[in-house]
Motif scaffolding. Structure first.
Motif, short mmCIF file in Angstrom:
data_model
loop_
_atom_site.label_atom_id
_atom_site.label_comp_id
_atom_site.label_asym_id
_atom_site.label_seq_id
_atom_site.Cartn_x
_atom_site.Cartn_y
_atom_site.Cartn_z
N ILE A 100 2.08 91.71 30.46
CA ILE A 100 1.86 91.58 29.02
C ILE A 100 2.86 90.59 28.42
CG2 ILE A 100 2.40 92.82 26.86
CD1 ILE A 100 -0.34 93.22 27.48
N VAL A 101 4.12 90.77 28.80
CA VAL A 101 5.16 89.91 28.24
C VAL A 101 4.89 88.44 28.60
CG1 VAL A 101 7.63 89.36 28.40
CG2 VAL A 101 6.90 91.73 28.16
N ASN A 102 4.32 88.23 29.80
CA ASN A 102 4.07 86.86 30.23
C ASN A 102 2.76 86.28 29.70
OD1 ASN A 102 6.45 86.70 31.69
ND2 ASN A 102 5.53 87.71 33.46
N SER A 103 1.86 87.14 29.23
CA SER A 103 0.57 86.60 28.80
C SER A 103 0.38 86.68 27.28
CB SER A 103 -0.58 87.31 29.52
OG SER A 103 -0.56 88.69 29.23
N MET A 104 1.39 87.19 26.59
CA MET A 104 1.32 87.24 25.12
C MET A 104 2.64 86.68 24.60
SD MET A 104 -0.44 88.18 22.48
CE MET A 104 -0.04 88.28 20.74
N LEU A 105 2.61 85.39 24.27
CA LEU A 105 3.86 84.74 23.85
C LEU A 105 3.84 84.59 22.33
CD1 LEU A 105 3.85 81.89 26.53
CD2 LEU A 105 4.87 84.18 26.70
N VAL A 106 4.98 84.88 21.72
CA VAL A 106 5.06 84.73 20.26
C VAL A 106 6.22 83.79 19.92
CG1 VAL A 106 5.25 85.92 18.06
CG2 VAL A 106 4.20 87.09 19.98
N HIS A 107 5.89 82.76 19.18
CA HIS A 107 6.91 81.80 18.74
C HIS A 107 7.18 82.05 17.26
CE1 HIS A 107 6.43 79.23 22.37
NE2 HIS A 107 5.25 79.81 22.37
N ALA A 108 8.33 82.61 16.97
CA ALA A 108 8.68 82.86 15.56
C ALA A 108 8.95 81.51 14.89
CB ALA A 108 9.92 83.74 15.49
N ASP A 109 8.73 81.44 13.60
CA ASP A 109 9.01 80.21 12.85
C ASP A 109 8.43 78.96 13.50
OD1 ASP A 109 10.50 81.33 10.72
OD2 ASP A 109 12.14 81.67 12.13
N PHE A 110 7.22 79.07 13.98
CA PHE A 110 6.58 77.88 14.55
C PHE A 110 6.30 76.86 13.44
CE2 PHE A 110 3.00 75.30 15.93
CZ PHE A 110 3.40 74.95 17.20
N LEU A 111 5.93 77.38 12.26
CA LEU A 111 5.66 76.50 11.11
C LEU A 111 6.84 76.53 10.16
CD1 LEU A 111 2.07 77.72 10.09
CD2 LEU A 111 2.64 75.64 11.38
N THR A 112 7.12 75.40 9.54
CA THR A 112 8.07 75.40 8.43
C THR A 112 7.29 75.84 7.16
OG1 THR A 112 7.53 73.14 7.80
CG2 THR A 112 9.32 73.43 9.41
N GLU A 113 8.02 76.12 6.11
CA GLU A 113 7.34 76.48 4.86
C GLU A 113 6.46 75.32 4.37
OE1 GLU A 113 9.81 78.22 1.79
OE2 GLU A 113 10.91 79.34 3.32
N VAL A 114 6.97 74.11 4.57
CA VAL A 114 6.20 72.93 4.13
C VAL A 114 4.89 72.85 4.91
CG1 VAL A 114 6.22 70.40 4.08
CG2 VAL A 114 8.27 71.68 3.39
N GLU A 115 4.96 73.11 6.21
CA GLU A 115 3.74 73.05 7.04
C GLU A 115 2.76 74.16 6.67
OE1 GLU A 115 5.51 71.03 11.13
OE2 GLU A 115 5.78 73.18 10.81
#
Ligand code: OGA
Ligand code: MN
Length: 240
Positions: A56-71
């Motif tokens: 699960i850990v290897n197949s569900m990746l979460v990137h926090a703050d991928f977007l800036t507020e501007v994006e």
């Protein structure tokens, strides 16, 4: 004499402490790899589930703050004029999603094209064909997504989703063993990439506010827009 008196009692105690420390060490080892935004159900605490937990850990990746507020604003600015002309749908009993409106989009302005290229480059390795259209799902504050697995007839092995406007909790539950579930905190502006076992063997859902808790803490979900990139289905699955 003293030794004689103490030894019989202390030996089991010491071995109990040692066993406890071993268990702690083992569970520490098992958990080293678990991101802070994952909470596993009790079923996963069984050492036999170690591999399932790893996959699960290897197949569900979460990137926090991928977007800036501007994006985030830039994407919102491009889709909101379309969304706000649509009505939220509530009452379809057979729908997997409650309180939503949705659309698809192929052409984006320059800035948003760059953002979506960044998503696709991260989510899809060379040789994988992304679908041209991007799925936009707008959940009302009262909306939620019921447990489901995306149809393999319509999309491939990877689902990459940006979360806009609010934090929310996604729950994955093993399709064949409901004791195995994991809650994932999807922060506003994060990107998740769900593939392989997380995509095929677990249902996913977004909890409605009544149940929206992470690690015991309420996570208030307001309006949520997800922007989802998928890849083409395996041709084997489109024949039926
Ligand atoms: C879906 C879905 C998840 C999300 O549209 O099938 O599961 O992040 N969406 O909105
Ligand atoms: Mn889905």
């Amino acid at each position: 004499m003293l030794m004689k008196r103490i030894t019989p009692n202390i030996v089991p105690k010491i071995s109990k402490i040692v066993r406890h420390l071993q268990t702690v060490a083992q569970s520490k080892k098992v958990y080293t790899n678990v991101p802070a935004n994952f909470v596993f159900s009790k079923g996963f605490h069984d050492p036999e589930q170690h591999e399932n937990r790893e996959s699960i850990v290897n197949s569900m990746l979460v990137h926090a703050d991928f977007l800036t507020e501007v994006e985030e604003n830039s994407i919102f600015g491009e889709i909101e004029p379309y969304l706000k002309r649509m009505r939220y749908e509530y009452d379809h009993w057979d729908n997997a999603i409650h309180g939503f409106r949705e659309t698809e989009r192929v052409n984006w302005n320059k800035e948003n094209t760059c953002i979506l290229d960044r998503v696709r480059n991260l989510a899809f390795p060379a040789g994988v064909n992304p679908l041209r259209f991007v799925h936009i799902l707008d959940l009302d504050e009262k909306g939620y997504i019921k447990p489901h697995i995306d149809a393999i007839r319509f999309c491939g092995d990877t689902i990459a989703g940006l979360s806009l406007l609010t934090d929310s909790v996604m729950r994955l539950v093993h399709d064949k063993n409901k004791d195995l579930s994991v809650d994932i905190l999807l922060k506003r502006r994060s990107l998740y990439i769900m593939k392989g076992t997380a995509r095929f063997d677990y249902t996913h859902e977004i909890l409605g506010n009544e149940h929206s808790k992470f690690n015991g803490e309420t996570v208030l979900k307001t309006r949520r827009i997800s922007v989802i990139c998928r890849n083409e289905p395996d041709p084997e699955n489109t024949k039926l």
